[in-house]
Design an enzyme around this catalytic site. Structure first.
Site, short mmCIF file in Angstrom:
data_model
loop_
_atom_site.label_atom_id
_atom_site.label_comp_id
_atom_site.label_asym_id
_atom_site.label_seq_id
_atom_site.Cartn_x
_atom_site.Cartn_y
_atom_site.Cartn_z
N ASP A 99 0.97 -7.46 27.25
CA ASP A 99 1.68 -8.14 28.33
C ASP A 99 3.13 -7.68 28.28
O ASP A 99 3.92 -8.17 27.48
CB ASP A 99 1.58 -9.65 28.17
N LEU A 100 3.47 -6.75 29.15
CA LEU A 100 4.80 -6.15 29.10
C LEU A 100 5.88 -7.03 29.71
O LEU A 100 7.07 -6.66 29.68
CB LEU A 100 4.77 -4.79 29.80
N ASN A 108 6.55 2.72 34.15
CA ASN A 108 5.98 2.61 35.49
C ASN A 108 5.54 1.19 35.84
O ASN A 108 5.39 0.87 37.02
CB ASN A 108 4.78 3.56 35.60
N TYR A 156 12.38 -7.83 44.27
CA TYR A 156 11.85 -6.50 43.91
C TYR A 156 12.93 -5.44 44.10
O TYR A 156 13.19 -4.62 43.21
CB TYR A 156 10.63 -6.17 44.76
N SER A 196 -2.97 1.35 34.23
CA SER A 196 -4.34 0.97 34.57
C SER A 196 -4.76 1.38 35.97
O SER A 196 -5.94 1.31 36.31
CB SER A 196 -4.52 -0.55 34.40
#
Length: 270
Positions: A71-72, A98, A163, A22
């Site tokens: 919703d991944l 990604n 992360y 997106s």
């Protein structure tokens, strides 16, 4: 390869599955896929943003991108997406994992639910799709997988700890899968960029004029570097000369030194 004409039946054309499409790198990867003659199937949570990207791709290339909102971070949504697409369109030529996000700050001050979603989206989802799609690619005799990791994968990342850990996982599993698929016609590439000029920094809680953005690389250049590395079948691709030096140094230097330096650099990004 030439981009597909808008008159081409997208169900019969070779296609690419791109997550996190997106905005940022995902949107650029989607356009590159169209330029390369692939129908981009673009996936993210926000359908309105995906449709805007699809329109940009159509205007730039004449290719009609396929929009799939999902919703991944939800495992069942990921499996359903993969199975439905494989059933409808066959095996993709390219998979680009990604989708992902970060959160700057002390781990002790963050909501655990944020980290749970981050681990699912950044690490588990690329693995789920790589396995589901990778099996189909192996059976078909070829395909290319690009997993967007980070230079954060090469060292502990205080103030960006979870992360960094998800990207370390993704780098490791990508290299392992690349070796397991050696000779199958399927390649797996882990792209490891440094700070990149997308909305990652602001989404992770930074100000728009933070050092992260000031030191960031151009997103178009990063995406094209990653795509080329994938097409060459490189298992690991670190973008940028300084990033390559830093990644090597992080692997050779004492761990205590590396984590102290990483902490000093990352705390300044906030």
């Amino acid at each position: 390869m030439k981009a597909q004409s808008s008159n081409t039946d997208p169900h019969s054309a070779p296609w690419a599955l791109i997550t996190g499409a997106s905005s940022g790198l995902g949107a650029i990867f989607s356009r590159i896929a169209a330029e390369s003659g692939l129908v981009p199937v673009i996936v993210a949570r926000r359908e309105d943003a995906l449709r805007s990207v699809a329109e940009q791709i159509r205007t730039a290339t004449g290719c009609e991108a396929i929009v799939r909102a999902a919703d991944l971070s939800d495992p069942q949504s990921v499996y359903r997406l993969a199975d439905d697409l494989l059933s409808e369109r066959g095996t993709p030529a390219v998979l680009v994992n990604n989708a992902g996000f970060g959160a700057f700050g002390s781990m002790l001050e963050e909501d655990e639910a944020v980290f749970e979603r981050m681990i699912s989206l950044n690490a588990a989802t690329p693995l789920r799709l790589s396995l589901r799609i990778g099996r189909a690619m192996r059976a078909a005799g070829g395909g290319r997988i690009l997993n967007v990791a980070s230079t954060a994968a090469f060292q502990p990342c205080p103030y960006l700890g979870v992360y960094g850990a998800t990207k370390a996982f993704l780098l490791s599993v990508s290299e392992a899968l690349a070796q397991e698929l050696d000779g199958s016609g399927v390649t797996v590439t882990a792209l490891c960029p440094g700070p990149t000029r997308t909305n990652f920094g602001t989404a992770a809680g930074l100000q728009a004029d933070s050092p992260f953005d000031r030191y960031a690389a151009d997103a178009e250049a990063v995406a094209r570097f990653g795509w080329q590395a994938m097409m060459k079948g490189k298992p690991v691709a670190v973008e940028g000369r300084l990033n390559r030096i830093g990644a090597l140094a992080a692997q050779l230097a004492p761990r205590a030194f590396v984590r102290r330096i990483a902490a000093k650099l990352l705390v300044r990004m906030q």
